[in-house]
Design an enzyme around this catalytic site. Structure first.
Site, PDB file in Angstrom:
ATOM      1  N   ASP A  17      21.816  -8.764 -17.061  1.00 22.72           N
ATOM      2  CA  ASP A  17      23.218  -8.865 -16.609  1.00 22.72           C
ATOM      3  C   ASP A  17      23.601 -10.286 -16.215  1.00 22.72           C
ATOM      4  O   ASP A  17      24.462 -10.483 -15.354  1.00 22.72           O
ATOM      5  CB  ASP A  17      23.494  -7.914 -15.424  1.00 22.72           C
ATOM      6  CG  ASP A  17      23.087  -6.489 -15.734  1.00 22.72           C
ATOM      7  OD1 ASP A  17      23.344  -6.060 -16.870  1.00 22.72           O
ATOM      8  OD2 ASP A  17      22.522  -5.823 -14.862  1.00 22.72           O
ATOM      9  N   LYS A  20      24.819 -12.926 -20.715  1.00 25.58           N
ATOM     10  CA  LYS A  20      24.363 -13.426 -22.019  1.00 25.58           C
ATOM     11  C   LYS A  20      25.406 -13.174 -23.103  1.00 25.58           C
ATOM     12  O   LYS A  20      25.580 -13.986 -23.998  1.00 25.58           O
ATOM     13  CB  LYS A  20      23.039 -12.749 -22.419  1.00 25.58           C
ATOM     14  CG  LYS A  20      21.882 -13.095 -21.527  1.00 25.58           C
ATOM     15  CD  LYS A  20      20.629 -12.362 -21.938  1.00 25.58           C
ATOM     16  CE  LYS A  20      20.716 -10.874 -21.732  1.00 25.58           C
ATOM     17  NZ  LYS A  20      20.824 -10.438 -20.329  1.00 25.58           N
ATOM     18  N   GLY A  44      23.983  -3.883 -22.186  1.00 22.10           N
ATOM     19  CA  GLY A  44      25.435  -3.749 -22.178  1.00 22.10           C
ATOM     20  C   GLY A  44      26.013  -5.146 -22.078  1.00 22.10           C
ATOM     21  O   GLY A  44      26.062  -5.714 -20.993  1.00 22.10           O
ATOM     22  N   HIS A  45      26.369  -5.730 -23.206  1.00 24.93           N
ATOM     23  CA  HIS A  45      26.871  -7.102 -23.213  1.00 24.93           C
ATOM     24  C   HIS A  45      28.400  -7.087 -23.216  1.00 24.93           C
ATOM     25  O   HIS A  45      29.014  -6.618 -24.157  1.00 24.93           O
ATOM     26  CB  HIS A  45      26.310  -7.873 -24.415  1.00 24.93           C
ATOM     27  CG  HIS A  45      24.831  -8.101 -24.308  1.00 24.93           C
ATOM     28  ND1 HIS A  45      24.039  -8.447 -25.359  1.00 24.93           N
ATOM     29  CD2 HIS A  45      24.000  -8.029 -23.233  1.00 24.93           C
ATOM     30  CE1 HIS A  45      22.779  -8.583 -24.949  1.00 24.93           C
ATOM     31  NE2 HIS A  45      22.745  -8.325 -23.663  1.00 24.93           N
ATOM     32  N   GLN A 228      18.418  -7.820 -21.663  1.00 24.20           N
ATOM     33  CA  GLN A 228      17.745  -7.782 -20.360  1.00 24.20           C
ATOM     34  C   GLN A 228      17.393  -9.211 -19.919  1.00 24.20           C
ATOM     35  O   GLN A 228      18.111 -10.127 -20.273  1.00 24.20           O
ATOM     36  CB  GLN A 228      16.513  -6.856 -20.376  1.00 24.20           C
ATOM     37  CG  GLN A 228      16.867  -5.372 -20.533  1.00 24.20           C
ATOM     38  CD  GLN A 228      17.111  -4.945 -21.956  1.00 24.20           C
ATOM     39  OE1 GLN A 228      16.338  -5.267 -22.849  1.00 24.20           O
ATOM     40  NE2 GLN A 228      18.188  -4.238 -22.206  1.00 24.20           N
TER      41      GLN A 228
END
Ligand code: IMP
Length: 430
Positions: A17, A20, A44-45, A228
Site C-alpha cells: 500500500d 506503487k 489493490g493498486h 505488496q
C-alpha cells in the site's frame, strides 16, 4: 544486454500500500511494457486519472496508458475469473484492453478451491495472518508443492482434468477434516466456471520471459511492477506475517523469466509514513488518537478488503533494510501531503531491543519486533498545503528537510515525491 532498452523494477519498501500503482502509472508514460511479477488478486493498486478512480488487482497499472503492453509473469498466481472481470470492467469504462495483455504460459492458476482453503484456514488458525482471503497462500503452496496447475496445462484437457481432480480430492478431504463436509458440489460448480475461461486465457498466453527479453534487445523500455512490499516478502519480510511470494526486486527476475543482469534500476516506493494491514508487528505504530487522525487524512483503508490500516511514523530501519535487499537506485516517496497539518514529525532511526541493545539493522526475529521500542528523531512540520507544488525547490524548507533526512537514513536518493492522488501531483527530482 546488447540492446539499448531499459528495465526498471518498481518495488514496495514497507508493508504494501505504498502507492506503487500511482508511481507505476507515472513511469508507464515512458515505457513500452509493464509486467507484474508476483502476487495475485490480493493486490489493490489505486490510480486516479482525472475524476476517475481505478483499482487494479491483477492487471498492471500500465493498462491505463493507451497502447502500452501489459504482461503477467510466471511468478503471478492468476485468478482467472477475477482477471476477466477486471478486464471487462476496464473495457466497460472505455479502456482499450483488447490485444494488450499477455499472461505467461508458466503462471499458476489460482482456482476457487484456493480461495475457500485460504478463508477456512484463516478462520480455524490459532495464529492468524490476516490474509486478504484471495487464496494466495494455498495457490503458492500448490506451486512449491509441485501440485499446481499452470496456464500451459489448459492446452491439454486430459492432463488438466487429472491434476484438478487430484487437487479437488485433497482439498475436499482437508475441508471435511475442518468440518466443511458439504462444500464439494458448490466448489465443483465454481471450478467448472473458472476452467470454462481456459480457452479465452490461452488466447492471450505468452512466453513472458522471451517476449520481454526480445523487447529489451530491440531497444524497448520495460517496467516490472511489484505488488505488496518488502516487509511482506516470504523470505525477507516479517515472517510468518507475510504474503507467500517474493515481493522484492530479486523476484522480478524469477517472476518474469528475465535474467537479473538486464535490470538497470530499482525504484523503491515508500509512503511518507508507515501503514500495515493484517496481523504482525508495526514497530513505529502511532498512539490511538494519531492513528485515527492519519488514517482519516490518508484514507488508509485497504483497496482490496476495505480493512482499516494501522498507521505509524516513517521507519528508516525498515526502509534501509529494504534499500539493501532490493538494491534501490532511487526512492519514490508518496503521500507527503497527508502530513501537511502535523505540528511535528518523527522518524524511527534505530530500535531499542527488549534486552536494551540499540540496533540499526532490521531484526530477523519477528516476535522481538513486536516489543522493540523505536528510537525517534523529531522534525518540525510545514503546516501548509503542498498539493500544488511541482518542483522540489518550491517545497517548504521543513518538507525538504524531512525528505533529506529520509534519504540520508535510507541510503537511497529520492527520485520522485508524490503530493496527491492525481497523475500530475508529482515532483520529479533532478
Ligand atoms: P495474503 O497475501 O492474502 O496471503 O495476505 C498475507 C498478508 O499480506 C496479510 O497481512 C495481508 O494483509 C497482506 N497483504 C497482501 N496483499 C496486500 C496488499 O496488496 N497490500 C497490503 N497488504 C497486503
Amino acid at each position: 544486454m546488447s540492446g539499448t532498452g531499459s528495465c526498471t523494477v518498481v518495488v514496495g519498501c514497507q508493508w504494501g500500500d505504498e502507492g506503487k500503482g500511482k508511481i507505476v502509472d507515472v513511469l508507464a508514460e515512458d515505457v513500452d511494457i509493464v509486467a507484474r511479477y508476483q502476487g495475485g488478486a490480493n493486490a489493490g493498486h489505486t490510480v486516479h486519472v482525472g475524476d476517475e478512480e481505478f483499482i487494479l488487482h491483477q492487471i498492471p497499472s500500465g493498462i491505463l496508458h493507451p497502447g502500452k503492453r501489459c504482461v503477467l509473469g510466471n511468478g503471478v498466481v492468476l485468478d482467472v475469473q477475477q482477471f476477466f472481470e477486471e478486464y471487462e470492467a476496464l473495457s466497460a469504462r472505455g479502456v482499450d484492453v483488447e490485444g494488450r495483455i499477455g499472461v505467461s504460459w508458466r503462471a499458476h492458476l489460482l482456482l476457487p478451491y484456493h480461495r475457500l482453503m485460504d478463508q477456512v484456514s484463516e478462520t480455524s488458525a490459532a495464529e492468524k495472518i490476516g490474509t486478504t482471503g484471495r487464496g494466495i497462500g494455498p495457490a503458492y503452496e500448490d506451486k512449491t508443492g509441485r501440485r499446481g496447475v499452470r496456464v500451459v496445462d489448459l492446452a491439454n484437457p486430459e492432463r488438466l482434468h487429472k491434476r484438478v481432480a487430484a487437487a479437488m480430492e485433497r482439498v475436499c478431504a482437508r475441508l471435511e477434516a475442518l468440518g466443511h463436509e458439504d462444500a464439494r458440489d458448490e466448489l465443483q460448480e465454481r471450478l467448472d466456471e473458472a476452467l470454462a475461461l481456459g480457452e479465452r486465457l490461452l488466447g492471450i498466453a505468452t512466453d513472458a520471459g522471451s517476449e520481454i527479453t526480445a523487447a529489451l534487445k530491440s531497444g524497448k523500455r520495460v517496467l516490472l511492477e511489484g505488488a505488496q512490499g518488502t516487509a511482506l516478502d516470504v523470505d525477507h519480510g516479517t515472517y510468518p506475517f507475510v504474503t507467500s511470494s517474493s515481493t522484492t526486486a530479486g523476484g522480478a527476475a524469477t517472476g518474469t523469466g528475465i535474467g537479473p543482469t538486464v535490470i538497470d534500476s530499482v525504484v523503491g516506493v515508500v509512503k511518507a509514513y508507515t501503514t500495515r494491514v493484517g496481523e504482525g508487528p508495526l514497530p513505529s505504530a502511532f498512539e490511538a488518537k494519531m492513528d485515527e487522525r492519519v488514517r482519516e487524512l490518508g484514507a488508509e483503508f485497504g483497496a482490496t478488503t476495505g480493512r482499516p490500516r494501522r498507521c505509524g511514523w516513517f521507519d528508516s530501519v525498515l526502509t534501509r533494510f529494504a534499500a539493501q535487499v532490493n538494491g534501490l537506485t532511487a526512492l519514490a516517496i508518496t503521500k507527503l501531503d497527508v502530513l501537511d497539518t502535523l505540528d511535528e514529525l518523527r522518524i524511527a532511526t534505530h530500535y531499542r531491543m527488549p534486552d536494551g541493545e540499540v540496533v540499526r539493522g532490521f531484526p530477523a526475529d519477528t516476535w522481538s519486533l513486536g516489543s522493540v521500542e523505536p528510537v525517534y528523531e523529531t522534525l518540525p512540520g510545514w503546516k501548509t498545503s503542498i498539493r500544488d507544488v511541482r518542483r522540489l525547490e518550491d517545497l517548504p524548507a521543513a518538507a525538504r528537510a524531512y525528505l533529506d533526512r529520509i534519504e540520508e537514513l535510507t541510503e537511497a536518493p529520492v527520485g520522485w515525491v508524490s503530493v496527491g492522488s492525481q497523475r500530475e501531483q508529482i515532483i520529479q527530482v533532478g
